[in-house]
Motif scaffolding. Structure first.
Motif, PDB file in Angstrom:
ATOM      1  N   VAL A 139       0.832  -1.207   0.000  1.00 24.16           N
ATOM      2  CA  VAL A 139       0.000   0.000   0.000  1.00 24.16           C
ATOM      3  C   VAL A 139       0.868   1.259   0.000  1.00 24.16           C
ATOM      4  O   VAL A 139       0.560   2.234  -0.697  1.00 24.16           O
ATOM      5  N   ASN A 140       1.964   1.245   0.754  1.00 26.18           N
ATOM      6  CA  ASN A 140       2.832   2.421   0.802  1.00 26.18           C
ATOM      7  C   ASN A 140       3.453   2.723  -0.565  1.00 26.18           C
ATOM      8  O   ASN A 140       3.607   3.892  -0.944  1.00 26.18           O
TER       9      ASN A 140
ATOM     10  N   ALA B 273       2.978   6.118  -2.686  1.00 30.27           N
ATOM     11  CA  ALA B 273       4.103   6.879  -3.227  1.00 30.27           C
ATOM     12  C   ALA B 273       3.933   7.100  -4.729  1.00 30.27           C
ATOM     13  O   ALA B 273       4.206   8.199  -5.246  1.00 30.27           O
ATOM     14  N   GLY B 274       3.474   6.050  -5.443  1.00 29.82           N
ATOM     15  CA  GLY B 274       3.256   6.200  -6.880  1.00 29.82           C
ATOM     16  C   GLY B 274       2.162   7.207  -7.191  1.00 29.82           C
ATOM     17  O   GLY B 274       2.300   8.048  -8.090  1.00 29.82           O
ATOM     18  N   ALA B 275       1.062   7.150  -6.433  1.00 30.77           N
ATOM     19  CA  ALA B 275      -0.043   8.075  -6.655  1.00 30.77           C
ATOM     20  C   ALA B 275       0.364   9.515  -6.336  1.00 30.77           C
ATOM     21  O   ALA B 275      -0.055  10.460  -7.013  1.00 30.77           O
TER      22      ALA B 275
ATOM     23  N   TYR C 212      -8.242   6.720  -0.119  1.00 30.01           N
ATOM     24  CA  TYR C 212      -8.584   5.309   0.049  1.00 30.01           C
ATOM     25  C   TYR C 212      -7.379   4.512   0.539  1.00 30.01           C
ATOM     26  O   TYR C 212      -7.451   3.785   1.546  1.00 30.01           O
ATOM     27  N   PHE C 213      -6.238   4.656  -0.159  1.00 26.23           N
ATOM     28  CA  PHE C 213      -5.046   3.900   0.235  1.00 26.23           C
ATOM     29  C   PHE C 213      -4.526   4.366   1.591  1.00 26.23           C
ATOM     30  O   PHE C 213      -3.994   3.564   2.378  1.00 26.23           O
ATOM     31  N   GLY C 214      -4.658   5.669   1.883  1.00 22.71           N
ATOM     32  CA  GLY C 214      -4.227   6.167   3.181  1.00 22.71           C
ATOM     33  C   GLY C 214      -5.007   5.543   4.324  1.00 22.71           C
ATOM     34  O   GLY C 214      -4.436   5.148   5.347  1.00 22.71           O
TER      35      GLY C 214
END
Length: 349
Positions: free
Chosen positions: A51-52, A56-58, A280-282
């Protein structure tokens, strides 16, 4: 002395069933539980890493989109050959977005660039349903764990009624109809955020009858693929769904250069999608970190409990060992003196 030496060398007072059968059996069960939670902890560490990397990519893509917004504004303020140069720069930025999405992989898992299957419809979407305030005033329907739009098409007949869509404890859309014996068609809709819950309720108050069906349209960058993170030793998992960050999937391809307003609106839509994805990912990362911390706490508690059962008191056992060694030396000397006495007595004759 052998028993004490074994406790000092191993640090354990219960090393096998012979020492204490019941406590040994209990300790073996605790050791198994510790190993199981350690496996869960490792799985959670891998999931957090996945997820991290996606976050980072986003975030990098978000920075590139900001540069792209600057380029399209410059494009509309330029003329001739300058426009072509700026357009080439803009397309190069879109290529960087795709490249960044391709590289955001951890342990062969990429959450922002997948060839995911389409999101399946909710189990009762598209089917006919019926609610009436006189018998069944509400009906609840499950929704998938994706953002999107829910649209309810209905046919109403009867005395006056208010038809409402309830989601996350709030009324998202509603309409009131008066008496209509022949029936009237209508529709209700609302935007669905997966963070608020996974179901919605249609409610009618009054004396009318409502026949309806609903459809669900997911957000453009959501996919049907999910990464399962193990969260406990019972096999339970939490699903982390992929959200494509390719330039096409966030709405930047094909580029709209019809006007500066259209170009800016296109990029701002992409910025909204990226912001929702980061949110969402956060939230998933926070959930996984909290679960990992819980697993670490459980492991520490199990180890403490295991130590209370099987660990030796090292200071006490060391003192006992020293005492026994002194006793052994004294015993040996005592026997040596005792063995010398008969010889001493014989020497007198």
């Amino acid at each position: 002395m052998d028993t004490v030496q074994n406790r000092v060398s191993t640090g354990l007072k219960v090393t096998g069933a012979v020492d204490d059968a019941s406590n040994f059996a209990i300790s073996q069960g605790i050791r198994t539980e510790i190993r199981s939670w350690q496996a869960v902890q490792q799985s959670l560490n891998n999931s957090i890493g996945t997820v991290n990397v996606a976050i980072a990519g986003a975030e990098s893509i978000s920075d590139i989109v900001a540069d792209a917004k600057k380029k399209v504004i410059e494009y509309h303020n330029a003329t001739g050959a300058q426009q072509q140069i700026l357009l080439n720069d803009y397309n190069a930025l879109l290529d960087q977005i795709d490249q960044m999405a391709n590289q955001a992989s951890f342990n062969d898992t990429n959450l922002i660039n997948t060839n995911g299957t389409p999101i399946p419809d909710p189990p009762d979407a598209g089917a006919s349903h019926f609610v009436t305030s006189s018998g069944a005033p509400t009906r609840t329907h499950a929704l998938p764990d994706f953002e999107g739009i829910v649209n309810v098409s209905y046919n109403y007949a009867g005395a006056g009624s208010t038809i409402s869509l309830i989601y996350g404890g709030s009324t998202m859309d509603s309409v009131t109809h008066g008496f209509n014996g022949g029936g009237v068609n209508g529709s209700l809709s609302f935007n669905y955020s997966a963070e608020d819950g996974n179901d919605f309720t249609i409610n009618t108050s009054g004396l009318g009858n409502v026949f309806y069906e609903f459809t669900y349209t997911p957000s453009a960058n959501d996919t049907g693929e999910a990464f399962s993170a193990l969260v406990d030793t019972k096999g339970n998992t939490t699903e982390i769904y992929s959200k494509s960050m390719l330039a096409e999937d966030i709405g930047l391809r094909p580029v709209d250069l019809s006007s500066v307003q259209s170009s800016v609106a296109q990029i701002e839509t992409a910025e909204t999608i990226i912001g929702q994805t980061l949110g969402y990912f956060g939230s998933k990362a926070k959930q996984l970190i909290a679960t990992r911390n819980q697993a670490e706490g459980l492991i520490d508690s199990y180890k403490e409990g295991l130590g209370n059962i099987v660990d030796a008191n090292m200071s006490r056992e060391a003192a006992r060992l020293t005492s026994m060694q002194v006793q052994t030396q004294l015993s040996t000397q005592t026997l040596s003196i005792a063995n010398q006495r008969p010889e001493s007595l014989l020497g007198l004759f």
